[in-house]
Design a protein around this motif. Structure first.
Motif, PDB file in Angstrom:
ATOM      1  N   ASP A   1     -23.627 -37.638 -12.153  1.00 59.16           N
ATOM      2  CA  ASP A   1     -24.527 -37.374 -13.277  1.00 59.16           C
ATOM      3  C   ASP A   1     -23.910 -36.378 -14.246  1.00 59.16           C
ATOM      4  OD1 ASP A   1     -26.835 -37.971 -14.604  1.00 59.16           O
ATOM      5  OD2 ASP A   1     -28.034 -36.418 -13.635  1.00 59.16           O
TER       6      ASP A   1
ATOM      7  N   GLN B   1     -34.419 -42.057  -7.573  1.00 58.33           N
ATOM      8  CA  GLN B   1     -34.955 -41.770  -8.902  1.00 58.33           C
ATOM      9  C   GLN B   1     -34.665 -40.321  -9.293  1.00 58.33           C
ATOM     10  OE1 GLN B   1     -39.178 -42.464  -9.468  1.00 58.33           O
ATOM     11  NE2 GLN B   1     -39.154 -41.342 -11.417  1.00 58.33           N
ATOM     12  N   ARG B   2     -34.217 -40.155 -10.529  1.00 64.65           N
ATOM     13  CA  ARG B   2     -33.959 -38.805 -11.017  1.00 64.65           C
ATOM     14  C   ARG B   2     -35.237 -37.966 -10.865  1.00 64.65           C
ATOM     15  NH1 ARG B   2     -30.284 -37.019 -14.483  1.00 64.65           N
ATOM     16  NH2 ARG B   2     -29.730 -39.147 -15.078  1.00 64.65           N
TER      17      ARG B   2
ATOM     18  N   ASP C   1     -35.248 -44.597 -13.846  1.00 70.67           N
ATOM     19  CA  ASP C   1     -33.967 -43.893 -13.984  1.00 70.67           C
ATOM     20  C   ASP C   1     -33.412 -43.573 -12.599  1.00 70.67           C
ATOM     21  OD1 ASP C   1     -31.797 -42.524 -14.870  1.00 70.67           O
ATOM     22  OD2 ASP C   1     -32.910 -40.833 -15.706  1.00 70.67           O
ATOM     23  N   GLU C   2     -32.812 -44.563 -11.991  1.00 73.69           N
ATOM     24  CA  GLU C   2     -32.271 -44.447 -10.633  1.00 73.69           C
ATOM     25  C   GLU C   2     -30.755 -44.307 -10.692  1.00 73.69           C
ATOM     26  OE1 GLU C   2     -33.354 -48.060  -8.703  1.00 73.69           O
ATOM     27  OE2 GLU C   2     -35.494 -47.625  -8.717  1.00 73.69           O
TER      28      GLU C   2
ATOM     29  N   SER D   1     -27.007 -41.801  -6.142  1.00 72.53           N
ATOM     30  CA  SER D   1     -26.592 -40.397  -6.036  1.00 72.53           C
ATOM     31  C   SER D   1     -27.481 -39.657  -5.043  1.00 72.53           C
ATOM     32  CB  SER D   1     -26.709 -39.731  -7.420  1.00 72.53           C
ATOM     33  OG  SER D   1     -26.583 -38.327  -7.305  1.00 72.53           O
TER      34      SER D   1
ATOM     35  N   TRP E   1     -28.478 -33.705  -6.105  1.00 69.80           N
ATOM     36  CA  TRP E   1     -29.578 -33.259  -6.959  1.00 69.80           C
ATOM     37  C   TRP E   1     -29.771 -31.761  -6.788  1.00 69.80           C
ATOM     38  CZ3 TRP E   1     -30.549 -36.940 -10.280  1.00 69.80           C
ATOM     39  CH2 TRP E   1     -30.383 -38.282  -9.905  1.00 69.80           C
TER      40      TRP E   1
ATOM     41  N   HIS F   1     -22.936 -40.098 -16.707  1.00 64.76           N
ATOM     42  CA  HIS F   1     -22.869 -40.470 -15.289  1.00 64.76           C
ATOM     43  C   HIS F   1     -21.453 -40.249 -14.744  1.00 64.76           C
ATOM     44  CE1 HIS F   1     -26.649 -43.260 -15.633  1.00 64.76           C
ATOM     45  NE2 HIS F   1     -26.935 -41.973 -15.682  1.00 64.76           N
TER      46      HIS F   1
END
Lengths: 831, 99
Positions: free
Chosen positions: A758, A623-624, A641-642, A645, A648, A796
């Motif tokens: 992203d 999840q973001r 909102d997954e 990725s 981060w 993305h």
């Protein structure tokens, strides 16, 4: 219905290109006028899409033959002006085709309708002087009027149904003919992005005068399959028939071999039976198609000929065995889709429609509900070809409005026109397994609504008694009622049923997971299907279908992202506590509730579904990260909102939500080779496990186990800085005809060649060679700009370009550039 | 294997409504509005009921939707509707009559 051409597409292009040099004069005065297309020879389904003129906006006198339209824009169909940039628009309130003040608002994704005019010049001096010429529009949104040589042919009120006009009486046999179409999409008339204009294909039928096969006059169905023999009954309607005519009907297999043939004297409505020995049956897993040929002959002279795809199959539905195709049970793994083709708007290119169906088949879908309108024939072609089952739907409302300017205004007097066109034009499709008379119809359980339900269902049964009728029912199915012998479905007289379902063969449930079995207990004859479902209920619907054969399966809302109903699937961060419900608004333009995004890539919900449907043993997403104090609001149609990725930057040390989906009984996480958690999965977990992992760059690995054995591994790796672009055509070669499309993926990569998961960055495109750029953008659900310019922003880490062949063979070079990145290019060969 | 057929019926005669016990699961908003007794029971447990159903988005669906449908959208609380059902049953409030 697919009908053979007497002239193939390439020959047609050559002929029309040649005809472009023909002189043209109007009223004796030399004018700068568009070239007229010559119609070559006779035949059915001759393409008539190229060489139109278009004007966006209202005007008077545009239907006149003598109008000088040389200043109008040239367009080749299909065409949708709503996806074009708003004329004169400027940021921030107007971005590409999106206008914050558009009357449709979130419903149309802030796109605009309005009025548009099309003109097409053509000549018929290449065909017999007494030839009959008809034009078939597969769909014009929404209301259309058509003129030929200044005389009105008629008007059509339903934006999704095919319609035809006979041009014969008004044709100028020696000179220029001008066909004019006025299309209007006015006011609040739709709940989703509908597009505007002649957005589907246009065909011509050029036939000898006199006797002919009636339009959509051939109805064929597989009556029996037994002992290695299939019996196919065919009914053929013939107009202006006389006793000297012969009707010949045959089936050819995929190799062109005749597998069955029947010949009989022609009568106004002829019935024949084809006996096929050792038939190759059609099913979702083996979509074997035959060609059904119908010929009308006078001795050796062929008067008319129609060909269409046909699949030999028997579809049954009952409460004990569920849905069966040729005796094999199939659980519907379906998705609702709207009709738009993403960056192309509503344009129904056959290549775009087929690409959509391929994308869904790749994710395990075996069925589509064409919510909430009849499908284009190019989409049905793809479903027949690729084994996709179809629920073809007629209406989104009947006599009561959902929007003030929608089709309810015409429904009471016009309903049978689109309904008849939908059924007759597609009743021979192997893919269509049921007809839907409507979606979430307001006032359907009132006395007036009940009668409309009967009228529609009964009208379909008169047109096609070989398929069941359903409807998508939201909320309550209505009070209990009983119907008389004269009115009820066979065997149902006097039996109490709900007002909304009493005339349906299959009850369609929208979002009522918990009611299916309860209702079945009260109505043990009821066959049901979930006509709309929430994405997060995928596991429950699979389990329900597996334990309850009276329930046929689900159609998730939705299988693909679509324009309009903006933001219903968006997961939105808010400060503090999440409200029970949120309505998204500008700049959302895309519903964003699909498994597949607007350009064809699988989203997080699709990865979960991959596991539920058995396509994958293990998937993982993150999840973001939310800012401090923020909560993510995930609506019923939305997914968190997954992203797949583990990149981060800026979140080092923060705990991130890692979601693992697996069909195993245990999953474990490793971060940079060290254990980061493990969980057992029970049935009650419905294949989901959630972990909280402090972020540290590197490799996050998930391992799934079943009975102690590893059944899957997934790795997410932290990427490095964006370094370069990649341009990757989905196919290195393609067709060069004007209807051919070519999809080119553009990725932003790091130095190691990994997509930046992203990244949002402006990309410029340069296309040289025999193709034009007709769509360029991303899956971003927000209005960020044009879909038709040379510049787009990635989403993305990806963007998509769509090229259309110019009609010439050759090499096309596509070069992408972005500031600070190494550019990239690719060659596409068109043949 | 024989293919099934779904033949049309011969004529339309208005179906006849069957009397039913009212409930928050099976009765529509329109049913509640049409029954003063049921409406009073509903308002006793869900005071915001009438205000809620004045939402113009709901107007076309008053006959298609009922109180229980709104629980998943946060419109009403399930426990309040459970109490309404108990009272409706105790009072034997029914819908029905000629359709």
């Amino acid at each position: 219905m697919s009908v053979s051409l007497t002239t193939d597409r390439r020959e047609m292009l050559a002929l029309t290109a040649g005809s472009a040099l023909l002189p043209y004069a109007l009223g004796g005065a030399a004018q700068a006028t568009p070239a007229a297309t010559a119609i070559p020879g006779t035949g059915r389904n001759l393409p008539f899409d190229n060489g139109w003129r278009f004007h966006r906006g209202a005007g008077s006198g545009f239907e006149a033959s003598a109008l000088d339209d040389s200043g109008w824009r040239s367009v080749d169909l299909p065409h949708d002006w709503s996806v074009e940039d708003v004329p004169g628009g400027a940021a921030p309130d107007q971005r590409g085709p999106f206008n914050k003040k558009a009357v449709g608002g979130t419903a149309t994704g802030f796109t605009e309708g309005g009025e548009g005019w099309y003109r097409k010049h053509f000549r018929v001096d290449g065909v017999a002087r007494d030839a009959r010429v008809e034009i078939l529009f597969d769909g014009v949104f929404e209301q259309s009027e058509v003129w030929l040589n200044g005389t009105k042919l008629g008007e059509h009120l339903h934006g999704y149904a095919a319609f035809a006009y006979d041009l014969t009486p008004l044709l100028n046999r020696d000179g220029d003919n001008v066909l004019v179409v006025r299309a209007r999409s006015i006011g609040k008339n739709t709940r989703w992005y509908a597009g505007a204009g002649i957005y589907r294909q246009v065909k011509l039928d050029v036939m000898p005068r006199g006797a002919r096969l009636a339009r959509w006059g051939v109805g064929a169905w597989t009556r029996k399959i037994e002992g290695g023999i299939a019996l196919v009954d065919v009914t053929t309607k013939i107009e202006s028939v006389d006793p000297a005519l012969t009707l010949v009907t045959r089936l050819r297999d995929a190799m062109g071999r005749v597998v069955a043939e029947a010949s009989s004297p022609a009568i106004a409505e002829a019935k024949q039976t084809l006996t096929v020995r050792g038939p190759r049956l059609w099913s979702p897993d083996a979509p074997n198609l035959h060609t059904l040929e119908t010929e009308l002959r006078r001795g050796d002279l062929l008067l008319d000929r129609m060909t269409q795809s046909f699949g030999i199959r028997i579809v049954t539905m009952d409460v004990k065995r569920g849905l069966q195709v040729n005796g094999q049970r199939i659980i519907i793994r379906g998705g609702c889709i709207h009709h738009d083709n993403g960056l192309l708007g509503a344009c129904a290119f056959a290549d775009a429609d087929e690409r959509r169906v391929r994308a869904l088949r790749a994710r395990g879908y075996n069925a589509i509900r064409s919510s909430h309108n009849p499908m284009s024939h190019s989409l049905l072609d793809a479903c027949d070809k690729l084994g996709m089952l179809v629920m073809n739907e007629a209406f989104d409302m009947w006599h009561v409005a959902k929007n003030p300017d929608d089709y309810h205004l015409h429904f009471p007097t016009d309903w049978d026109v689109p309904l008849t066109a939908m059924v007759q034009s597609s009743r021979n499709r192997a893919s269509i397994i049921m007809w839907s008379i409507g979606n979430e119809i307001p006032s359907r359980s009132t006395p007036e609504g009940i009668e409309w339900g009967w009228k529609l269902a009964n009208a379909i049964r008169r047109l096609d008694p070989t398929r069941p009728v359903t409807a998508a029912l939201n909320g309550l199915l209505g009070p209990l009622v009983t119907a008389s012998e004269a009115t009820a479905r066979p065997g149902q007289a006097g039996q109490a049923d709900n007002a909304s379902s009493i005339f349906l063969d299959v009850a369609g449930y929208n979002y009522r997971l918990d009611d299916v079995e309860k209702d079945f207990a009260a109505h043990p004859d009821r066959i049901s299907v979930a006509t709309e479902t929430f994405p997060h209920d995928a596991w429950d619907y699979r389990a329900l279908a597996e334990r309850a054969p009276h329930f046929l399966g689900e159609f998730v809302w939705t299988a693909m992202d679509y324009l309009g109903e903006a933001g219903i699937g968006g997961a939105v961060p808010v400060k503090g506590k999440a409200p029970p419900m949120m309505m998204s608004n500008w700049p959302w333009v895309n519903a964003y509730c699909g498994d597949i995004d607007l350009v064809g890539h699988a989203k997080a919900a699709s990865r979960y579904r991959d596991v539920v449907w058995g396509l994958s043993p293990l998937e993982m997403a993150v999840q973001r990260p939310l800012a401090d104090g923020m909560t993510e609001v995930v609506g019923n149609w939305a997914w968190s909102d997954e992203l797949q990725s583990w990149s981060w930057a800026g979140s080092e040390g923060r705990s991130l939500a890692v979601r693992v989906y697996s069909s195993g009984d245990k999953v474990a996480l490793l971060l940079n080779g060290k254990p980061a958690g493990s969980k057992s999965l029970a049935v009650a977990d419905k294949t989901r496990a959630e972990f909280t992992v402090p972020y540290a760059a590197g490799v996050l690995e998930a391992v799934a186990y079943k009975g102690g054995k590893v059944i899957g591994r997934r790795r997410l790796t932290t990427v490095s800085a964006p370094a370069r672009l990649r341009v990757a055509p989905e196919s290195p070669t393609g067709q060069s005809d004007r209807q051919a499309l070519h999809y080119i993926g553009i990725d932003i990569l790091d130095a190691q060649g990994r997509t930046i998961p992203d990244e949002m960055r402006k990309i410029s495109l340069r296309v040289t060679g025999p193709a034009e750029l007709i769509g360029f953008g991303s899956a971003n659900p927000l209005a960020v700009g044009s879909f038709q310019s040379r510049e787009a922003q990635s989403f993305h880490g990806r963007a998509m370009a769509i090229l259309r062949s110019t009609g010439k063979a050759g090499s096309v070079r596509v070069e992408a550039q972005a500031e600070g990145l190494q550019s990239a290019s690719a060659i596409l060969r068109l043949i | 294997m024989d293919a099934p057929l779904y033949p049309p019926s011969s004529a339309y005669e208005a179906p006849v409504r069957v009397p039913q016990q009212m409930s928050t699961r099976d009765s529509s908003f329109a049913d509640f509005l049409a029954s003063p007794e049921a409406l009073a029971i509903m308002k006793s447990e869900v005071p915001q009921f009438e205000g809620f159903i004045k939402n113009p988005m709901l107007a076309p669906h008053l006959g298609n939707m009922g109180p229980r449908d709104m629980v998943q959208f946060g419109g009403f609380k399930a426990d309040a509707l459970d109490r309404v059902d108990v009272k409706l049953k105790a009072a034997n409030v029914r819908t029905g009559g000629a359709q």
